[in-house]
Design a protein around this motif. Sequence first.
Motif, PDB file in Angstrom:
ATOM      1  N   LEU A 108       0.826  -1.205   0.000  1.00  0.00           N
ATOM      2  CA  LEU A 108       0.000   0.000   0.000  1.00  0.00           C
ATOM      3  C   LEU A 108       0.860   1.254   0.000  1.00  0.00           C
ATOM      4  CD1 LEU A 108      -2.645   1.547   0.160  1.00  0.00           C
ATOM      5  CD2 LEU A 108      -2.631   1.187   2.642  1.00  0.00           C
ATOM      6  N   LEU A 109       1.832   1.322   0.885  1.00  0.00           N
ATOM      7  CA  LEU A 109       2.658   2.522   0.981  1.00  0.00           C
ATOM      8  C   LEU A 109       3.473   2.727  -0.298  1.00  0.00           C
ATOM      9  CD1 LEU A 109       3.048   4.785   2.956  1.00  0.00           C
ATOM     10  CD2 LEU A 109       4.896   3.504   4.041  1.00  0.00           C
ATOM     11  N   ALA A 110       3.968   1.642  -0.884  1.00  0.00           N
ATOM     12  CA  ALA A 110       4.708   1.753  -2.145  1.00  0.00           C
ATOM     13  C   ALA A 110       3.809   2.285  -3.253  1.00  0.00           C
ATOM     14  CB  ALA A 110       5.283   0.395  -2.532  1.00  0.00           C
ATOM     15  N   LEU A 111       2.569   1.823  -3.281  1.00  0.00           N
ATOM     16  CA  LEU A 111       1.618   2.278  -4.288  1.00  0.00           C
ATOM     17  C   LEU A 111       1.292   3.756  -4.114  1.00  0.00           C
ATOM     18  CD1 LEU A 111      -0.329   1.352  -6.592  1.00  0.00           C
ATOM     19  CD2 LEU A 111      -2.028   0.953  -4.813  1.00  0.00           C
ATOM     20  N   LEU A 112       1.044   4.166  -2.861  1.00  0.00           N
ATOM     21  CA  LEU A 112       0.726   5.570  -2.599  1.00  0.00           C
ATOM     22  C   LEU A 112       1.918   6.474  -2.898  1.00  0.00           C
ATOM     23  CD1 LEU A 112      -1.261   5.215   0.757  1.00  0.00           C
ATOM     24  CD2 LEU A 112      -2.186   5.528  -1.547  1.00  0.00           C
ATOM     25  N   ALA A 113       3.122   5.988  -2.617  1.00  0.00           N
ATOM     26  CA  ALA A 113       4.320   6.781  -2.922  1.00  0.00           C
ATOM     27  C   ALA A 113       4.494   6.952  -4.421  1.00  0.00           C
ATOM     28  CB  ALA A 113       5.549   6.105  -2.314  1.00  0.00           C
ATOM     29  N   GLU A 114       4.240   5.880  -5.155  1.00  0.00           N
ATOM     30  CA  GLU A 114       4.422   5.919  -6.606  1.00  0.00           C
ATOM     31  C   GLU A 114       3.366   6.776  -7.293  1.00  0.00           C
ATOM     32  OE1 GLU A 114       5.972   5.058 -10.400  1.00  0.00           O
ATOM     33  OE2 GLU A 114       6.835   4.647  -8.421  1.00  0.00           O
ATOM     34  N   GLU A 115       2.110   6.628  -6.878  1.00  0.00           N
ATOM     35  CA  GLU A 115       1.020   7.270  -7.607  1.00  0.00           C
ATOM     36  C   GLU A 115       0.555   8.599  -7.008  1.00  0.00           C
ATOM     37  OE1 GLU A 115       0.274   6.167 -10.457  1.00  0.00           O
ATOM     38  OE2 GLU A 115       1.399   4.299 -10.276  1.00  0.00           O
ATOM     39  N   LEU A 116       0.726   8.786  -5.692  1.00  0.00           N
ATOM     40  CA  LEU A 116       0.259  10.015  -5.045  1.00  0.00           C
ATOM     41  C   LEU A 116       1.385  10.794  -4.376  1.00  0.00           C
ATOM     42  CD1 LEU A 116      -3.109   8.794  -3.462  1.00  0.00           C
ATOM     43  CD2 LEU A 116      -2.792  10.158  -5.532  1.00  0.00           C
ATOM     44  N   ASP A 117       2.633  10.347  -4.578  1.00  0.00           N
ATOM     45  CA  ASP A 117       3.808  11.076  -4.100  1.00  0.00           C
ATOM     46  C   ASP A 117       3.795  11.285  -2.587  1.00  0.00           C
ATOM     47  OD1 ASP A 117       6.274  12.286  -4.582  1.00  0.00           O
ATOM     48  OD2 ASP A 117       5.396  14.290  -4.668  1.00  0.00           O
ATOM     49  N   VAL A 118       3.279  10.293  -1.839  1.00  0.00           N
ATOM     50  CA  VAL A 118       3.297  10.406  -0.382  1.00  0.00           C
ATOM     51  C   VAL A 118       4.675  10.010   0.135  1.00  0.00           C
ATOM     52  CG1 VAL A 118       0.843   9.794  -0.298  1.00  0.00           C
ATOM     53  CG2 VAL A 118       2.572   8.051   0.230  1.00  0.00           C
ATOM     54  N   THR A 119       4.975  10.466   1.348  1.00  0.00           N
ATOM     55  CA  THR A 119       6.200  10.070   2.033  1.00  0.00           C
ATOM     56  C   THR A 119       5.817   9.521   3.405  1.00  0.00           C
ATOM     57  OG1 THR A 119       6.461  12.292   2.957  1.00  0.00           O
ATOM     58  CG2 THR A 119       7.604  11.818   0.885  1.00  0.00           C
ATOM     59  N   GLY A 120       6.710   8.768   4.018  1.00  0.00           N
ATOM     60  CA  GLY A 120       6.396   8.280   5.352  1.00  0.00           C
ATOM     61  C   GLY A 120       7.070   6.967   5.682  1.00  0.00           C
ATOM     62  N   TYR A 121       6.470   6.268   6.635  1.00  0.00           N
ATOM     63  CA  TYR A 121       7.048   5.042   7.173  1.00  0.00           C
ATOM     64  C   TYR A 121       5.997   3.942   7.250  1.00  0.00           C
ATOM     65  CZ  TYR A 121      10.922   7.955   8.853  1.00  0.00           C
ATOM     66  OH  TYR A 121      11.991   8.811   8.928  1.00  0.00           O
TER      67      TYR A 121
END
Length: 207
Positions: free
Chosen positions: A42-55
């Motif tokens: 999920l986090l990888a997908l959000l980072a790739e498509e919505l440019d989110v950052t985090g842990y």
Amino acid sequence: MNREGYLKVIDNLTPRADFRVIARWVEPGSSVIDLGCGDGSLLALLAEELDVTGYGIEINDAGVLEAARKGVNVIQQNLEDGLRLFEDQSFDLAILSQTLQTIHQTAAILRETVRVAREAIVSFPNFGYWAHRVSVLGGRMPVSKSLPFQWHNTPNVRVLTIRDFEALAPETGIEILDRAVLHNGASIAWGQNWRGSLAVYRVTRAR
């Protein structure tokens, strides 16, 4: 690509219905902590498509390794120990995606999600779904798409219904902002506590 375009891409990329709902509630460029991130999908997908950052936070060795392989910033930690590593409002969003039912300290971790983040998204399988009720009436613990494990090998330590969560939320200082109830990926508009097998909530700390 505009936000609508991003969401269409996410819809096509993930089979997880709760991931698709979650993505609609995530602001592009926001900071996110994914609690019980599993393999980091999920986090990888959000980072790739919505440019989110985090842990991501994960306890399982295999999950930590796979999340790291996907480029996710992952911390190996037991959620039962709390989130003392993070200060208040460290993130825009905390996510508990089908993790709540695996935690003993349910109320405590809910309070932590809205402490460390401005908002939180919580999803869980609904034990009140009609087929689960029928299984229990028949004398057996339910096994279904949303509860795929046998009673003797399940990672779930809690079972809860939509009504249970909504009763607990105000007791833990949580305000419900939005709700989506699903079955087989389709939105359930009525009879949600017995017709829906998966619930997704957007919440914040009660004022």
